[in-house]
Enzyme design. Structure first.
Site, PDB file in Angstrom:
ATOM      1  N   ASP B  91      81.021  45.010  45.538  1.00  0.00           N
ATOM      2  CA  ASP B  91      80.597  45.443  44.219  1.00  0.00           C
ATOM      3  C   ASP B  91      81.192  46.837  43.993  1.00  0.00           C
ATOM      4  O   ASP B  91      81.351  47.613  44.939  1.00  0.00           O
ATOM      5  CB  ASP B  91      79.062  45.475  44.191  1.00  0.00           C
ATOM      6  CG  ASP B  91      78.533  45.650  42.786  1.00  0.00           C
ATOM      7  OD1 ASP B  91      79.349  45.778  41.852  1.00  0.00           O
ATOM      8  OD2 ASP B  91      77.302  45.665  42.638  1.00  0.00           O
ATOM      9  N   SER B  92      81.485  47.153  42.741  1.00  0.00           N
ATOM     10  CA  SER B  92      82.175  48.416  42.439  1.00  0.00           C
ATOM     11  C   SER B  92      81.242  49.606  42.466  1.00  0.00           C
ATOM     12  O   SER B  92      81.678  50.746  42.503  1.00  0.00           O
ATOM     13  CB  SER B  92      82.816  48.330  41.067  1.00  0.00           C
ATOM     14  OG  SER B  92      81.806  48.270  40.077  1.00  0.00           O
ATOM     15  N   GLY B  93      79.937  49.359  42.371  1.00  0.00           N
ATOM     16  CA  GLY B  93      79.007  50.464  42.358  1.00  0.00           C
ATOM     17  C   GLY B  93      78.433  50.795  40.997  1.00  0.00           C
ATOM     18  O   GLY B  93      77.585  51.672  40.883  1.00  0.00           O
ATOM     19  N   GLY B  94      78.899  50.098  39.952  1.00  0.00           N
ATOM     20  CA  GLY B  94      78.377  50.370  38.612  1.00  0.00           C
ATOM     21  C   GLY B  94      76.864  50.272  38.566  1.00  0.00           C
ATOM     22  O   GLY B  94      76.183  51.156  38.041  1.00  0.00           O
ATOM     23  N   ASP B 145      81.942  49.129  35.915  1.00  0.00           N
ATOM     24  CA  ASP B 145      81.332  48.804  34.624  1.00  0.00           C
ATOM     25  C   ASP B 145      80.176  49.744  34.352  1.00  0.00           C
ATOM     26  O   ASP B 145      79.709  50.444  35.248  1.00  0.00           O
ATOM     27  CB  ASP B 145      80.848  47.345  34.603  1.00  0.00           C
ATOM     28  CG  ASP B 145      79.769  47.072  35.650  1.00  0.00           C
ATOM     29  OD1 ASP B 145      79.758  47.786  36.688  1.00  0.00           O
ATOM     30  OD2 ASP B 145      78.959  46.155  35.458  1.00  0.00           O
ATOM     31  N   GLN B 192      79.401  42.596  30.038  1.00  0.00           N
ATOM     32  CA  GLN B 192      78.102  43.205  29.752  1.00  0.00           C
ATOM     33  C   GLN B 192      77.677  42.779  28.345  1.00  0.00           C
ATOM     34  O   GLN B 192      78.180  41.765  27.851  1.00  0.00           O
ATOM     35  CB  GLN B 192      78.183  44.740  29.890  1.00  0.00           C
ATOM     36  CG  GLN B 192      78.380  45.212  31.329  1.00  0.00           C
ATOM     37  CD  GLN B 192      77.116  45.078  32.178  1.00  0.00           C
ATOM     38  OE1 GLN B 192      76.026  44.748  31.691  1.00  0.00           O
ATOM     39  NE2 GLN B 192      77.276  45.295  33.498  1.00  0.00           N
ATOM     40  N   GLY B 219      74.673  43.144  34.291  1.00  0.00           N
ATOM     41  CA  GLY B 219      73.643  43.629  33.390  1.00  0.00           C
ATOM     42  C   GLY B 219      72.411  42.742  33.320  1.00  0.00           C
ATOM     43  O   GLY B 219      71.598  42.874  32.410  1.00  0.00           O
ATOM     44  N   ASP B 269      74.876  36.573  44.310  1.00  0.00           N
ATOM     45  CA  ASP B 269      74.432  37.439  45.406  1.00  0.00           C
ATOM     46  C   ASP B 269      73.051  37.937  45.042  1.00  0.00           C
ATOM     47  O   ASP B 269      72.723  38.064  43.853  1.00  0.00           O
ATOM     48  CB  ASP B 269      75.358  38.654  45.584  1.00  0.00           C
ATOM     49  CG  ASP B 269      75.042  39.746  44.576  1.00  0.00           C
ATOM     50  OD1 ASP B 269      75.390  39.578  43.379  1.00  0.00           O
ATOM     51  OD2 ASP B 269      74.408  40.756  44.943  1.00  0.00           O
ATOM     52  N   CYS B 307      64.455  22.789  58.553  1.00  0.00           N
ATOM     53  CA  CYS B 307      65.386  23.922  58.702  1.00  0.00           C
ATOM     54  C   CYS B 307      65.870  24.018  60.145  1.00  0.00           C
ATOM     55  O   CYS B 307      65.110  23.794  61.084  1.00  0.00           O
ATOM     56  CB  CYS B 307      64.668  25.207  58.288  1.00  0.00           C
ATOM     57  SG  CYS B 307      65.672  26.695  58.492  1.00  0.00           S
ATOM     58  N   CYS B 309      67.283  26.909  61.439  1.00  0.00           N
ATOM     59  CA  CYS B 309      67.483  28.320  61.789  1.00  0.00           C
ATOM     60  C   CYS B 309      66.868  28.626  63.155  1.00  0.00           C
ATOM     61  O   CYS B 309      66.050  27.848  63.663  1.00  0.00           O
ATOM     62  CB  CYS B 309      66.889  29.223  60.711  1.00  0.00           C
ATOM     63  SG  CYS B 309      65.113  29.487  60.895  1.00  0.00           S
ATOM     64  N   CYS B 312      62.966  28.410  63.125  1.00  0.00           N
ATOM     65  CA  CYS B 312      62.384  27.059  63.000  1.00  0.00           C
ATOM     66  C   CYS B 312      62.703  26.194  64.215  1.00  0.00           C
ATOM     67  O   CYS B 312      61.914  25.326  64.583  1.00  0.00           O
ATOM     68  CB  CYS B 312      62.880  26.390  61.726  1.00  0.00           C
ATOM     69  SG  CYS B 312      62.196  27.155  60.237  1.00  0.00           S
ATOM     70  N   HIS B 338      65.935  33.017  58.796  1.00  0.00           N
ATOM     71  CA  HIS B 338      65.376  31.829  58.134  1.00  0.00           C
ATOM     72  C   HIS B 338      65.683  31.824  56.637  1.00  0.00           C
ATOM     73  O   HIS B 338      66.179  30.832  56.101  1.00  0.00           O
ATOM     74  CB  HIS B 338      63.868  31.738  58.341  1.00  0.00           C
ATOM     75  CG  HIS B 338      63.266  30.656  57.503  1.00  0.00           C
ATOM     76  ND1 HIS B 338      63.359  29.327  57.841  1.00  0.00           N
ATOM     77  CD2 HIS B 338      62.659  30.694  56.294  1.00  0.00           C
ATOM     78  CE1 HIS B 338      62.820  28.591  56.881  1.00  0.00           C
ATOM     79  NE2 HIS B 338      62.389  29.407  55.937  1.00  0.00           N
TER      80      HIS B 338
END
Lengths: 386, 386
Positions: B91-94, B145, B192, B219, B269, B307, B309, B312, B338
């Site tokens: 991510d750019s950090g906006g 952005d 945006q 946004g 994400d 599951c 994991c 589990c 998990h």
């Protein structure tokens, strides 16, 4: 079945052995990672196996307070509860209770103490702690002992030993009564006697007469200087029955472990690798690294190029430096996996050296290994899980 | 090479796709676990792969502050630094800069802000953030952005969009200049326009004209009600180029993800699975479990019997209850493994449902899944990594 111990080879007083338990065999000398609450902090059972652990240690004291032995028993015992399906040893809690200071009161019948969590009152008796460990289904249970502080007078040490011996006799009898002489897993006696040679040798003889499945050297890592600790090991280990496993409780540095192996000790536990890891103090074959040190900021090398742990396989000293300094959970996890792997690889080296007859050379090489930084946090309370 | 996106199948607006990057291919729709400082908190790169992750997200903003992009570059880029050898998006950090409030000042040339760690002043420009991400060698970089808050006036949202569009144009030009038109990895533009339909549609058209390798909907997850967030997705996703990947930033619950997939979103994400795990809020196929609740104290069942994991596979709800309540590190680790596995399995279910044409049924079944407890911490700042 109970536990079975075989000595497969010796080199001087050192022994290569095999401890067979209801949940599998352990090649000795062995290190038992400390899972205070049922898990080594930050490590899943699968990762513990991957690091090379063959036996795990947990603490009756901590489990009795939280979640309670009733809960562990209802969930099928400590193996089912924790997901660790290999051999399991529990400490009886003597050391932890001793650490409570004013919160505990010892009498000849047992020890009464206040929970450090909620202040509730609990009582451990020699018979009770055997029963609690049996209810959890552990592979090796420890007797209740009185662990005197250091320094202590000869009289006080002798009195504590008389009480501990009486408790050991009661524990042994309780075991026989409850299990018709057999029982699952083994029960280990504990030698006390502080730093007094005659007391230690007498204690070793007296506890051996009771016929336990193994014998522990307790009452070390309580603040005594290294030379005193090593003397206790050198006196006590050879005085214990040759055909049974010997366990040095709460010790220690790789140097301490190598020394004890040379005197015939088979089993070890210590929070040093895991606790130091969380503080960024990392063991390597070329010395101890304090990873937060600024000189690691740009260091692209693995912590230890000879190590196969998840941190060394994929990342660098610089990444660990970054994560540990930032307090990121992954820093603690990777550092712990590394230190455990280091300790477990080191035990394999010791076993190989017994076979090859090169134990002295290996022990001497450890001086070089710690030539890097100094070993960092290493006071006794850092070594034992209190 | 740059990135390549192929649509392999569609069902309504939903797409099954493949995003090919310099470090491997990603089956979409895909979820990107959030590794703020280079690692998902408590998770090694190996465990992230084992959980089923094919692409990891990290944050330029956080890495720029600590350890600094110079360090990452000297250590061979973000893959070598973190040990994650698969596709990586930063991510750019906006969003993070926006979250700083009074600590940041936006002008047409970029954004100046104070480090939340040491108060030092940094400046991000559209060209600069492209260059910083290129120096780290990421597979997908994001443009800078301006992320307006919610609620915001139409005028302010439009002004923020005009600025963001100008920045996108400069980022695109910087990319061309630095890479002779090619470059490693891809660069994604960001739409945006807050909750205003005409602004969102205009923004989608305008950013698409610049010709990025993919397009993100930014946004959202900034405090708006669910209905507003879903409307923004439903308007914006179909307005983006059909042949490029679409990424919904910082979203969200499984329900939000299913909704967005139905409208043609390919990448996601969110810190929800990992952050909720550390608070003991666990996703299962039969509902959300707040594992600290007393009713799990004696529950011998795995968190989710379907599951695979590490938690589990070996342990129970009772063990997680015990560890999370005690604040033991292993509780956080197992819970995180998990929840990540749950999210990554869920994405595989979504992909299969697109192939089978059963996406609607799957989305409807999610109502049942959350019939247990309520989903717990779910305010927008819990979803985005600030």
């Amino acid at each position: 079945m109970t536990v079975l111990f075989e000595v497969l080879a010796t080199h001087g007083e050192a022994r290569l052995g095999r401890l067979t338990t209801p949940h599998g065999a352990v090649a000795t000398p062995a290190f038992m990672p400390v899972a205070t609450l049922g898990a080594v902090k930050g490590v899943s059972p699968q990762e513990l196996t991957a690091a090379g652990a063959s036996i795990m240690l947990s603490n009756l004291y901590h489990l009795a307070l939280r979640p309670g032995i009733d809960v562990v028993e209802r969930l099928g015992g400590l193996h089912a509860f924790t997901g660790w399906d290999g051999p399991l040893l529990t400490d009886s809690g003597g050391f932890q209770v001793w650490s409570l200071g004013a919160l505990r009161k010892v009498d000849d019948g047992g020890v009464t103490f206040r929970s450090h969590l909620d202040g509730s009152t609990l009582r451990f008796t020699p018979e009770g702690v055997v029963a609690l460990q049996e209810r959890m289904g552990v592979d090796v249970a420890m007797v209740l002992d009185e662990c005197p502080p250091w320094p202590v007078s000869r009289e006080a040490a002798a009195a504590a030993w008389r009480r501990t011996l009486g408790w050991a006799r009661r524990a042994r009898a309780a075991r026989r009564a409850q299990n018709g002489g057999g029982g699952v897993g083994g029960l280990f006696g504990i030698v006390q006697g502080s730093v007094f040679r005659d007391l230690r040798e007498q204690a070793a003889r007296e506890v051996a007469e009771l016929g336990f499945d193994g014998y522990a050297i307790g009452g070390v890592s309580v603040g005594e200087p290294m030379a005193e600790r090593r003397a206790v090991v050198a006196w006590t280990a050879p005085a214990l029955p040759a055909g049974k496993p010997r366990y040095l409780m709460g010790v220690g540095t790789p140097q301490d472990i190598a020394h004890a192996v040379q005197h015939g000790v088979d089993l070890f536990d210590c929070v040093l690798p895991s606790r130091n890891a969380r503080h960024g103090v990392l063991f390597t074959r070329t010395g101890v690294l304090k990873i937060k040190n600024a000189r690691f900021r740009d260091d692209p090398r693995p912590l230890d190029p000879a190590c196969g742990c998840p941190a060394c396989a994929r990342t660098s000293r610089a990444f660990l430096h970054h994560l540990v300094r930032a307090g990121d959970l992954t820093g603690a996890v990777l550092a712990t996996l590394h230190n455990l792997r280091y300790y477990l690889d080191f035990m394999a080296e010791l076993r190989q050296a017994i076979t090859l007859g090169t134990l002295t050379e290996l022990a001497e090489s450890l001086a070089t290994r710690s030539a890097g930084d100094d070993p960092g946090p290493n006071d006794p309370l850092e070594q034992r899980s209190t």
